[in-house]
Design a protein around this motif. Structure first.
Motif, PDB file in Angstrom:
ATOM      1  N   VAL A  23       0.873  -1.171   0.000  1.00 34.58           N
ATOM      2  CA  VAL A  23       0.000   0.000   0.000  1.00 34.58           C
ATOM      3  C   VAL A  23       0.913   1.224   0.000  1.00 34.58           C
ATOM      4  CG1 VAL A  23      -1.764   1.300   1.257  1.00 34.58           C
ATOM      5  CG2 VAL A  23      -1.795  -1.206   1.289  1.00 34.58           C
ATOM      6  N   ALA A  24       0.622   2.182  -0.878  1.00 36.86           N
ATOM      7  CA  ALA A  24       1.429   3.389  -0.986  1.00 36.86           C
ATOM      8  C   ALA A  24       0.518   4.616  -1.088  1.00 36.86           C
ATOM      9  CB  ALA A  24       2.350   3.319  -2.199  1.00 36.86           C
ATOM     10  N   ILE A  25       1.097   5.766  -0.762  1.00 40.12           N
ATOM     11  CA  ILE A  25       0.363   7.031  -0.772  1.00 40.12           C
ATOM     12  C   ILE A  25       1.092   8.038  -1.643  1.00 40.12           C
ATOM     13  CG2 ILE A  25      -0.472   8.969   0.655  1.00 40.12           C
ATOM     14  CD1 ILE A  25      -1.753   6.274   1.416  1.00 40.12           C
ATOM     15  N   ASP A  26       0.341   8.762  -2.466  1.00 43.62           N
ATOM     16  CA  ASP A  26       0.860   9.966  -3.122  1.00 43.62           C
ATOM     17  C   ASP A  26       0.072  11.125  -2.530  1.00 43.62           C
ATOM     18  OD1 ASP A  26       1.792  12.029  -4.652  1.00 43.62           O
ATOM     19  OD2 ASP A  26       1.547  11.001  -6.571  1.00 43.62           O
ATOM     20  N   GLY A  27       0.707  11.869  -1.663  1.00 42.03           N
ATOM     21  CA  GLY A  27       0.046  12.943  -0.936  1.00 42.03           C
ATOM     22  C   GLY A  27      -0.209  14.193  -1.756  1.00 42.03           C
ATOM     23  N   THR A  28       0.406  14.278  -2.930  1.00 44.12           N
ATOM     24  CA  THR A  28       0.243  15.431  -3.828  1.00 44.12           C
ATOM     25  C   THR A  28       0.343  14.916  -5.263  1.00 44.12           C
ATOM     26  OG1 THR A  28       2.642  15.807  -3.611  1.00 44.12           O
ATOM     27  CG2 THR A  28       1.212  17.154  -2.214  1.00 44.12           C
ATOM     28  N   VAL A  29      -0.752  14.440  -5.834  1.00 42.98           N
ATOM     29  CA  VAL A  29      -0.657  13.752  -7.128  1.00 42.98           C
ATOM     30  C   VAL A  29      -0.158  14.648  -8.253  1.00 42.98           C
ATOM     31  CG1 VAL A  29      -2.368  12.004  -6.523  1.00 42.98           C
ATOM     32  CG2 VAL A  29      -3.079  13.969  -7.835  1.00 42.98           C
ATOM     33  N   GLY A  30      -0.435  15.933  -8.201  1.00 37.01           N
ATOM     34  CA  GLY A  30       0.086  16.835  -9.224  1.00 37.01           C
ATOM     35  C   GLY A  30      -0.206  16.353 -10.627  1.00 37.01           C
ATOM     36  N   ASN A  31       0.842  16.184 -11.432  1.00 39.09           N
ATOM     37  CA  ASN A  31       0.673  15.731 -12.813  1.00 39.09           C
ATOM     38  C   ASN A  31       0.653  14.215 -12.944  1.00 39.09           C
ATOM     39  OD1 ASN A  31       0.375  18.227 -14.207  1.00 39.09           O
ATOM     40  ND2 ASN A  31       2.532  18.643 -13.804  1.00 39.09           N
ATOM     41  N   ASP A  72      -6.689   0.739 -12.274  1.00 39.42           N
ATOM     42  CA  ASP A  72      -7.459  -0.127 -11.378  1.00 39.42           C
ATOM     43  C   ASP A  72      -6.800  -0.330 -10.014  1.00 39.42           C
ATOM     44  OD1 ASP A  72      -5.387  -1.577 -12.631  1.00 39.42           O
ATOM     45  OD2 ASP A  72      -6.460  -3.470 -12.407  1.00 39.42           O
ATOM     46  N   ARG A  73      -5.537   0.035  -9.870  1.00 36.84           N
ATOM     47  CA  ARG A  73      -4.852  -0.145  -8.576  1.00 36.84           C
ATOM     48  C   ARG A  73      -4.669   1.164  -7.812  1.00 36.84           C
ATOM     49  NH1 ARG A  73       0.714  -2.256 -11.472  1.00 36.84           N
ATOM     50  NH2 ARG A  73      -0.794  -3.373 -12.722  1.00 36.84           N
ATOM     51  N   VAL A  74      -5.335   2.228  -8.299  1.00 40.55           N
ATOM     52  CA  VAL A  74      -5.195   3.554  -7.686  1.00 40.55           C
ATOM     53  C   VAL A  74      -6.564   4.117  -7.322  1.00 40.55           C
ATOM     54  CG1 VAL A  74      -4.357   5.920  -8.013  1.00 40.55           C
ATOM     55  CG2 VAL A  74      -3.080   4.003  -9.004  1.00 40.55           C
ATOM     56  N   THR A  75      -6.662   4.668  -6.126  1.00 42.84           N
ATOM     57  CA  THR A  75      -7.852   5.407  -5.707  1.00 42.84           C
ATOM     58  C   THR A  75      -7.437   6.857  -5.516  1.00 42.84           C
ATOM     59  OG1 THR A  75      -8.715   3.472  -4.546  1.00 42.84           O
ATOM     60  CG2 THR A  75      -9.661   5.618  -3.949  1.00 42.84           C
ATOM     61  N   LEU A  76      -8.090   7.764  -6.239  1.00 42.55           N
ATOM     62  CA  LEU A  76      -7.766   9.186  -6.163  1.00 42.55           C
ATOM     63  C   LEU A  76      -8.836   9.939  -5.387  1.00 42.55           C
ATOM     64  CD1 LEU A  76      -6.588   9.711  -9.852  1.00 42.55           C
ATOM     65  CD2 LEU A  76      -5.139   9.524  -7.812  1.00 42.55           C
ATOM     66  N   PHE A  77      -8.396  10.870  -4.575  1.00 37.75           N
ATOM     67  CA  PHE A  77      -9.291  11.723  -3.799  1.00 37.75           C
ATOM     68  C   PHE A  77      -9.013  13.174  -4.162  1.00 37.75           C
ATOM     69  CE2 PHE A  77      -8.615   7.965  -1.165  1.00 37.75           C
ATOM     70  CZ  PHE A  77      -9.915   7.625  -0.811  1.00 37.75           C
ATOM     71  N   GLN A  78     -10.048  13.890  -4.579  1.00 36.59           N
ATOM     72  CA  GLN A  78      -9.888  15.329  -4.805  1.00 36.59           C
ATOM     73  C   GLN A  78     -10.105  16.021  -3.462  1.00 36.59           C
ATOM     74  OE1 GLN A  78     -12.065  17.119  -8.084  1.00 36.59           O
ATOM     75  NE2 GLN A  78     -11.618  19.155  -7.302  1.00 36.59           N
ATOM     76  N   GLN A  79      -9.153  15.834  -2.610  1.00 30.92           N
ATOM     77  CA  GLN A  79      -9.179  16.369  -1.250  1.00 30.92           C
ATOM     78  C   GLN A  79      -7.746  16.646  -0.826  1.00 30.92           C
ATOM     79  OE1 GLN A  79     -12.571  13.212   0.047  1.00 30.92           O
ATOM     80  NE2 GLN A  79     -11.454  14.129   1.712  1.00 30.92           N
ATOM     81  N   GLY A  80      -7.604  17.462   0.206  1.00 28.78           N
ATOM     82  CA  GLY A  80      -6.285  17.747   0.734  1.00 28.78           C
ATOM     83  C   GLY A  80      -5.691  16.538   1.431  1.00 28.78           C
ATOM     84  N   HIS A  81      -4.355  16.477   1.457  1.00 30.23           N
ATOM     85  CA  HIS A  81      -3.685  15.337   2.081  1.00 30.23           C
ATOM     86  C   HIS A  81      -3.912  15.258   3.585  1.00 30.23           C
ATOM     87  CE1 HIS A  81      -0.106  18.239   1.351  1.00 30.23           C
ATOM     88  NE2 HIS A  81      -0.600  18.507   2.530  1.00 30.23           N
ATOM     89  N   LYS A 116       0.206  23.891   2.224  1.00 32.75           N
ATOM     90  CA  LYS A 116       0.266  24.752   3.413  1.00 32.75           C
ATOM     91  C   LYS A 116       0.902  24.003   4.584  1.00 32.75           C
ATOM     92  CE  LYS A 116      -2.420  27.983   1.550  1.00 32.75           C
ATOM     93  NZ  LYS A 116      -1.897  29.233   1.118  1.00 32.75           N
ATOM     94  N   PRO A 117       1.622  24.726   5.437  1.00 35.59           N
ATOM     95  CA  PRO A 117       2.303  24.068   6.556  1.00 35.59           C
ATOM     96  C   PRO A 117       1.376  23.259   7.459  1.00 35.59           C
ATOM     97  CG  PRO A 117       2.959  26.381   6.425  1.00 35.59           C
ATOM     98  CD  PRO A 117       1.878  26.165   5.414  1.00 35.59           C
ATOM     99  N   ASP A 118       0.220  23.812   7.815  1.00 35.70           N
ATOM    100  CA  ASP A 118      -0.643  23.110   8.773  1.00 35.70           C
ATOM    101  C   ASP A 118      -1.212  21.819   8.195  1.00 35.70           C
ATOM    102  OD1 ASP A 118      -2.179  24.725   7.046  1.00 35.70           O
ATOM    103  OD2 ASP A 118      -3.766  25.022   8.523  1.00 35.70           O
ATOM    104  N   THR A 119      -1.621  21.839   6.922  1.00 35.76           N
ATOM    105  CA  THR A 119      -2.181  20.619   6.335  1.00 35.76           C
ATOM    106  C   THR A 119      -1.078  19.598   6.057  1.00 35.76           C
ATOM    107  OG1 THR A 119      -2.101  21.564   4.107  1.00 35.76           O
ATOM    108  CG2 THR A 119      -4.164  21.810   5.335  1.00 35.76           C
ATOM    109  N   THR A 120       0.092  20.067   5.672  1.00 41.02           N
ATOM    110  CA  THR A 120       1.208  19.157   5.417  1.00 41.02           C
ATOM    111  C   THR A 120       1.654  18.475   6.706  1.00 41.02           C
ATOM    112  OG1 THR A 120       1.944  20.407   3.492  1.00 41.02           O
ATOM    113  CG2 THR A 120       3.589  19.024   4.582  1.00 41.02           C
ATOM    114  N   ILE A 121       1.781  19.237   7.774  1.00 41.09           N
ATOM    115  CA  ILE A 121       2.187  18.650   9.059  1.00 41.09           C
ATOM    116  C   ILE A 121       1.126  17.670   9.549  1.00 41.09           C
ATOM    117  CG2 ILE A 121       2.596  19.182  11.503  1.00 41.09           C
ATOM    118  CD1 ILE A 121       4.092  21.742  10.461  1.00 41.09           C
TER     119      ILE A 121
END
Length: 190
Positions: A23-31, A72-81, A116-121
């Motif tokens: 299981v892996a996370i991309d906290g900022t999918v970007g491009n 099929d192996r990725v779930t994307l959320f249009q939400q902040g990390h 932003k610092p608060d959401t990233t932390i």
């Protein structure tokens, strides 16, 4: 052997800990480039969860994943990390092998929309608890703009205080480059 650049080094760390079925996370999918990279690492039986607040990032990433046959192996959320804890299934807790973040703004996108610092932390804090033992969170910090410099300072202050009995924190970057070169923070759960 040459010294690896920031992004190649971040990816080499992920290759060490993410195996097929992980299981892996991309906290900022970007491009979508890191999301695609992670999707290939986790293989057919693994899962990647990706987060981005920008619709453009989510749509571009979906397209890239579909074109490469790994959607099929990725779930994307249009939400902040910072919503990672709310979004991930309970069974992933303690099983996340790797997580990647590219902090700053979307390359080629609206430069006024930045992490932003608060959401990233908040996201880092949640992920430390959710990582598997030996799991690694890699965050590339781009700080050549005012908001990026503020985020850098807050995140560095936060990670410097993390308990070394729980995590190891590495800072990797080039110190003889001009114009605030990005650097990597790698956090390994002990």
């Amino acid at each position: 052997m040459n010294i690896e650049g920031i992004l190649p080094y971040a990816r080499s760390l992920m290759q060490r800990v993410i195996k097929p079925g992980s299981v892996a996370i991309d906290g900022t999918v970007g491009n979508g480039h890191d999301t695609l990279f992670l999707a290939k690492l986790v293989g057919e039986n693994g899962r990647v969860f990706g987060f981005d607040i920008q619709e453009q990032a989510i749509l571009h990433t979906k397209e890239l994943l579909e074109k490469n046959g790994v959607a099929d192996r990725v779930t994307l959320f249009q939400q902040g990390h910072e919503t990672i804890g709310e979004c991930l299934p309970a069974e992933t807790y303690g099983k996340i092998s790797g997580a990647m973040f590219n902090l700053g703004y979307l390359p080629g996108g609206d430069k006024s929309i930045v992490t932003k610092p608060d959401t990233t932390i908040s996201a880092i804090s949640q992920l430390i608890d959710m990582l598997a033992k030996g799991g690694i969170l890699g965050a590339v910090i781009y700080h050549g703009h005012e908001e990026g410099a503020q985020e850098r300072d807050h995140v560095l202050n936060y990670v410097k205080e993390l308990d070394q009995m729980k995590v190891h924190v590495l800072q990797y970057g080039f110190i003889n480059q001009k114009n605030n070169p990005p650097f990597l923070l790698a956090i390994e759960k002990r």
